[in-house]
Design a protein around this motif. Structure first.
Motif, short mmCIF file in Angstrom:
data_model
loop_
_atom_site.label_atom_id
_atom_site.label_comp_id
_atom_site.label_asym_id
_atom_site.label_seq_id
_atom_site.Cartn_x
_atom_site.Cartn_y
_atom_site.Cartn_z
N SER A 287 0.82 -1.22 0.00
CA SER A 287 0.00 0.00 0.00
C SER A 287 0.85 1.26 0.00
CB SER A 287 -0.96 0.00 1.20
OG SER A 287 -0.25 -0.12 2.41
N GLU A 288 2.07 1.20 0.54
CA GLU A 288 2.96 2.36 0.53
C GLU A 288 3.54 2.61 -0.85
OE1 GLU A 288 4.71 2.06 5.12
OE2 GLU A 288 5.77 1.08 3.46
N PHE B 45 -7.63 1.90 3.61
CA PHE B 45 -6.54 2.36 4.47
C PHE B 45 -5.41 2.84 3.57
CE2 PHE B 45 -5.64 -2.10 3.65
CZ PHE B 45 -4.27 -2.14 3.45
N GLN B 46 -4.51 3.60 4.10
CA GLN B 46 -3.36 4.19 3.41
C GLN B 46 -3.75 5.47 2.65
OE1 GLN B 46 0.08 3.09 3.50
NE2 GLN B 46 0.27 5.20 2.77
N GLU B 47 -3.25 6.57 3.13
CA GLU B 47 -3.52 7.86 2.49
C GLU B 47 -3.12 7.81 1.01
OE1 GLU B 47 -2.43 12.60 3.15
OE2 GLU B 47 -1.62 11.07 4.48
N GLU C 69 -8.60 4.61 10.02
CA GLU C 69 -7.36 4.76 10.80
C GLU C 69 -6.72 3.39 10.99
OE1 GLU C 69 -8.47 6.78 14.34
OE2 GLU C 69 -9.28 8.53 13.28
N ASP D 281 -3.27 0.73 9.19
CA ASP D 281 -2.20 0.58 8.21
C ASP D 281 -2.10 -0.89 7.80
OD1 ASP D 281 -0.95 -0.74 10.34
OD2 ASP D 281 0.46 0.89 10.73
#
Length: 271
Positions: free
Chosen positions: A51-52, A126-128, A154, A156
């Motif tokens: 996700s990052e 999830f994950q901005e 909220e 991760d």
């Protein structure tokens, strides 16, 4: 019927995720349907979690090339459907323009099912960055009138991963975001990334305040079965227009040879 199911997660990273999906797929799919899972090449994301990495367009585009490799491989090996198990539907349109077997995506499948279950749905991620990504995807599918803005919970990747076996810490932020969306008018909830969907489903949560939760794996596999049935009846993807134009076989072979793509195809795994 054989379905090759593509994940954006490396299979060695979270084996419990894949083994759990394999077990659930055997219950979800109708008799005679075989589902094989394939993930991303080991080490693709380096020291980061998927996700990052995938929130960046360039990195997502690089990952999509492996998906297209497997779409071609699915067709060559006689699979009936290629299923993409990611809510943002990476490479979905490109794959449909590349192979003649049906290609289905988790996001598109879940949203169409949500439209059959409700007037308005909300996607929770999830994950901005995934929230904006999903809003763009919803707009691309022409479903903006049926969807609330995507909500960011909220949590991760690690919290969601632990939620696959111990859901309580994850359920609190998920329920909070879901109830907020329901108060704003959502009548159905789609847990965003399939990783999140699996954690919620395995926790036994199917409804919140009488709003149904769309099970991502079920949505994708059932859509795969439907599209395979339609293909058998002679109803397949259009070849009209730019978006669905399929290149000649010799053009595909040349491009893949120049880019040495056939060296990158992993084998599907069963558990």
């Amino acid at each position: 019927m054989r379905i090759l199911f593509q994940s954006l997660i490396e299979m060695g990273r979270t084996p419990g995720y894949f083994s759990g999906m394999q077990e659930r797929a055997e219950k979800i799919a109708r008799p005679g349907v075989q589902v094989d899972f394939v993930g991303m090449p080991e080490g693709l994301y380096g020291g980061s979690v998927p996700s990052e990495v995938l929130k960046y367009p360039y990195m997502a585009n690089m990952a999509e090339q492996f998906i297209l490799d497997n779409a071609l491989r699915a067709e060559a090996e006689g699979y009936d459907v290629f299923a993409i198990g990611s809510v943002q539907d990476p490479a979905l349109e490109q794959a449909r323009a590349l192979v003649d077997i049906p290609v289905v995506g988790y996001g598109e499948s879940a949203m169409h099912i949500a439209c059959s279950l409700s007037s308005k749905f909300a996607v929770l991620v999830f994950q901005e960055g995934f929230d904006q990504m999903m809003d763009l995807r919803i707009r691309w599918l022409g479903l903006s009138e049926r969807a609330l803005p995507t909500a960011l919970i909220e949590a991760d990747f690690n919290l969601v991963g632990s939620g696959l076996t111990h859901a309580e810490p994850l359920l609190e932020p998920f329920m909070r975001a879901a109830r907020r969306a329901i108060r704003q008018g959502a009548e159905a909830i789609i847990p965003g990334q399939l990783y999140l969907s699996e954690a919620i489903v395995r926790a036994g949560v199917t409804r919140i305040d009488d709003a149904p939760i769309v099970d991502g794996l079920s949505a994708n596999l059932k859509m795969a079965e439907i599209m395979a049935d339609l293909k058998a009846l002679g109803i397949g993807v259009t070849r009209r227009g730019y978006q669905h134009a399929r290149p000649p076989a010799e053009m595909i072979a040349h491009a893949r040879r120049i880019q040495k793509r056939d060296e990158h195809i992993p084998h599907p795994s069963t558990f």
